[in-house]
Design an enzyme around this catalytic site. Sequence first.
Site, PDB file in Angstrom:
ATOM      1  N   HIS A 368      51.723 -46.287 -24.286  1.00 22.50           N
ATOM      2  CA  HIS A 368      51.228 -47.590 -23.840  1.00 22.50           C
ATOM      3  C   HIS A 368      51.338 -47.771 -22.330  1.00 22.50           C
ATOM      4  O   HIS A 368      50.822 -48.722 -21.761  1.00 22.50           O
ATOM      5  CB  HIS A 368      51.980 -48.705 -24.567  1.00 22.50           C
ATOM      6  CG  HIS A 368      51.161 -49.950 -24.780  1.00 22.50           C
ATOM      7  ND1 HIS A 368      50.205 -50.373 -23.889  1.00 22.50           N
ATOM      8  CD2 HIS A 368      51.138 -50.836 -25.806  1.00 22.50           C
ATOM      9  CE1 HIS A 368      49.658 -51.490 -24.345  1.00 22.50           C
ATOM     10  NE2 HIS A 368      50.201 -51.786 -25.511  1.00 22.50           N
ATOM     11  N   ASP A 372      45.850 -48.916 -23.081  1.00 24.12           N
ATOM     12  CA  ASP A 372      46.107 -50.083 -23.918  1.00 24.12           C
ATOM     13  C   ASP A 372      45.275 -49.967 -25.193  1.00 24.12           C
ATOM     14  O   ASP A 372      44.521 -49.018 -25.365  1.00 24.12           O
ATOM     15  CB  ASP A 372      45.763 -51.344 -23.138  1.00 24.12           C
ATOM     16  CG  ASP A 372      46.483 -51.364 -21.799  1.00 24.12           C
ATOM     17  OD1 ASP A 372      47.701 -51.188 -21.792  1.00 24.12           O
ATOM     18  OD2 ASP A 372      45.791 -51.508 -20.774  1.00 24.12           O
TER      19      ASP A 372
END
Lengths: 397, 327
Positions: A368, A372
Site C-alpha cells: 500500500h 492504492d
Amino acid sequence: MAVKVVMPQLGESVTEGTIVRWIKKVGDRVEKYEPLLEVMTDKVNAEVPAPAAGILREILVPEGETVPVGRELAVIAEAAQAPPEPASVSAGVKGAEAADVAQQRSSPIVRRLAQEYGIDLSQVKGTGIGGRVTKEDVLRYVAERQQAAAPVKEAPPPAETPPAAPEEEVIAVSPMRRQIAQHMVRSYQTIPHAWLAMEADVTKLVRLRESIKAEFRRREGVDLTYLPFVVKAAVEALKEHPVLNAVWAEDRIILKKRINIGIAVALEDGLIVPVIKDADQKSIAGLARAIADLTDRARTGRLTLEDVQGGTFTVNNTGALGSIISRPIINEPQVGILTSEAIVRRPVVIDDAIAIRSVMFLCLSFDHRVIDGLTASRFLQAVKGRLEAFDERASVY
Amino acid sequence: MAVKTLIEAIRDALAEEMRRDPAVIVLGEDVGYRGGVFRATEGLIQEFGEERVIDTPLAESSIVGVAIGAALNGFRPVAEIQFADFIAPAIDQIANEAARMRYRSAGEWWCPLVVRAPFGGGIHGGLYHSQSVEAYFTHVPGLKVVVPSNPYDAKGLLKAAIRDDDPVIFFEHKKAYRLVKGEVPDQDYTVPIGPAKVARPGRHLTVIAYGLMTTYALEAAERAAAEGIDVEVVDLRTLYPPDKATILESVKRTSRALVVYEDNLTGGFGAEIAAIIAEEAFPYLDAPVMRLAGPDLPAMPYAAPLEEAFMPNPEKILAKIRELAAY
C-alpha cells in the site's frame, strides 16, 4: 541514566514527522506519559508522551523540522540522577551520529546489490574504511545467506532451547524453515499489506484446456495446467500497470524493466519460489515448459541460485491445494503477489438466467506504500479480463 | 620471435613501411645522417636516400607544415618532433590545419600525416626534455592520439598510424625506449588504432594507464598480488578517441578505478578517463574514482630527488592501490 525520546511511528505508512511544538522546555521536569511535544505527520497530529520521568536535558530537533521515524528528538535525564555535564551528553550524541553516518554511507553498487537481494545493510559486517560495507562484503553476505538457506542438512538445535516438558515435543527449525520465517516476518513487518479479491468466469478457458490438453501432453511432454494462463494474464496486466512490477525504496519507486515471475512451489518441508525470467517473452506453451522445469527441479532440489533470484512479481496457484480464497504475504521487496484459486462450478446469474459456470477467485496482496486500491483494482481487472478472454480459438503458441 | 626494445620496434616499423610504400617519407631534425637523437631513424637515409629521409631546420611549425603539404600531395609523411616539449610551435599547424582538413573540405581532402614525438620524464632530462603534452592534443577532435607501452604495440600501432588516412599524433615514452623489451614478430602486422587492452586481468580493482605508466602499473600489480589484491591493468594504447567500452566493462566488473598518468594532475588526460567512469559507470562504483599523476608544477624538475618526487613510480602506484582496495 538518560532516556532517549525518538520520533514515533504514527501509522503504518508514516515514515517521518514534523515537530509542531515543544510542550516542555529544556530543564523542565516531566512525568512519565506526560505530553512532551506535538508532532504532525501526513496522516495524524499527535502528542508524544515522555517515555520516562525526569528532567528534559536536551532538545535535539527544533520546532518546524521534519525528521524520519526513529530519529532521536530529546534526552530525558532520570530525576534521581545528578545532571551530567551537558558537554559529555552532546559529545556522546555526536559520536553516535558519526558512527551511524559511517555505517550508512553506501556506495552506488552496494545500494544496488542490497536492493536486488533485499538486504538490510545494518546486518552486514563492513570491512571497508571506517567499517564501511563494501561490494565484497555484500556478496560474501549473500553467499553465506544462500548457504545457510540451502536445505543440505539439519542444523543442530540451538543450545539455549528450553528442555521439553513431558507433554511437549521440540522440533528443530530447519535452515529453510528459519529462512522462510525471517522472510515472512520482514515482509509482514515492513510492507503495509492490502488485499483484494475478484471472481473470474473461466468457463471458456476450461473448455480450451480440456480440448487441447491431451494433444499438448503428447506434443510437449508436460501437462497443461491453468497456471501458465494465469502467469500470461498477469504478465500482460503488469505491462499495462508497470508500477506493480516495482520495488519500494523509501524515497523513490524503482520500476523493473524485466518481468520475472516467481512461482511458489510447495514442498513437504517448506516453500520455494523459483523465477521465470523474462516471462513476457514466452508463449503459454513456453511458460508451461518453464513452470514444469522449475517445479521439477524445485522438488528434486536441483535449483541453482540463479533460478531463485531476480523475481519482480509472484504468482501462487493456491487453487492446486484446494483453496478458494487466500491472503498471500508479499515476496519482499516486490510490490504484489497474485493467487489463482480453485476453479469451481457454480450457478451464476447471467442476464436474467441462471447458468452453471466455472469460476475462480483471483486474490492480490499489494504494497500500500506503492499503490492504492484504484491501481490494484485496475490491475486485477486486467488479469481477470484476460483470463476470461481465453477461448477455444486462443493459441498456446 | 626476436626480443626487441621499443625503439627498435619503432625503427623496424618505419623501415618496413618505407619499403612497402614509396609514398612514406620521414622528416625532422637530425633524422637523416645522425639517425635521430634516439636512433629511431638510424639507417633509413642510407637505404632510402635524402629525398625520402629529410633533415629539416630547427623549426617545428615548418616541419609539420611541410608534412601537411606533402600529405595533401599524395605522400604519407612521418614527421619527427625531436622532443615533445618542442611541439608547441607546431600546434597551430596540427590543430588548426591537419586536424580539420577533412572536416572543412567536406571530405574532399584529407591528411595522412603521422607526427612522432618522444615524451615523458624519468631520464634526467630537465625542464625542456621531460614533458607529457598529450592532453593538448586529446582535446582536438580530428586527431588520433596514440601512446604505445610496449615494443609489439609500438610497431603495430605505428604501421597502423602510417596507413591511416587522417592525422595521428604518436607519442613514444623516451624512458620506455630501451627499458621496455618484448617479443616482436618480423612479419608485417598492425595493431588497430582505438582499442585499449586488458594488460593484466584482475578482480578487485582496475588501474588504467598508458605509456611508461602501464609498465609501472603492471609492476605494482604484481606486488599487490602478493598482498592479496588482484589488480586489473587496462593499457589505453589509443588515448583519443578513447575506448570507453573496454574501460567501462572493466570498471563495472571491479567497481574500483585508479587512473595513472605522468602529466600534471589537473586537466591531464586521466582526468577525462575519471570523468567517463564517474558519468557512465556510477551505479557500479564501490569507491571514488582515484587518480595518481604528476603534481601541478610548471615543468619536470632537473634535480634527481625532485624528479623522483614528480614521477609516478611502482611504489607510489602500489600505495594508491592499497588505499583504493581498503576503501
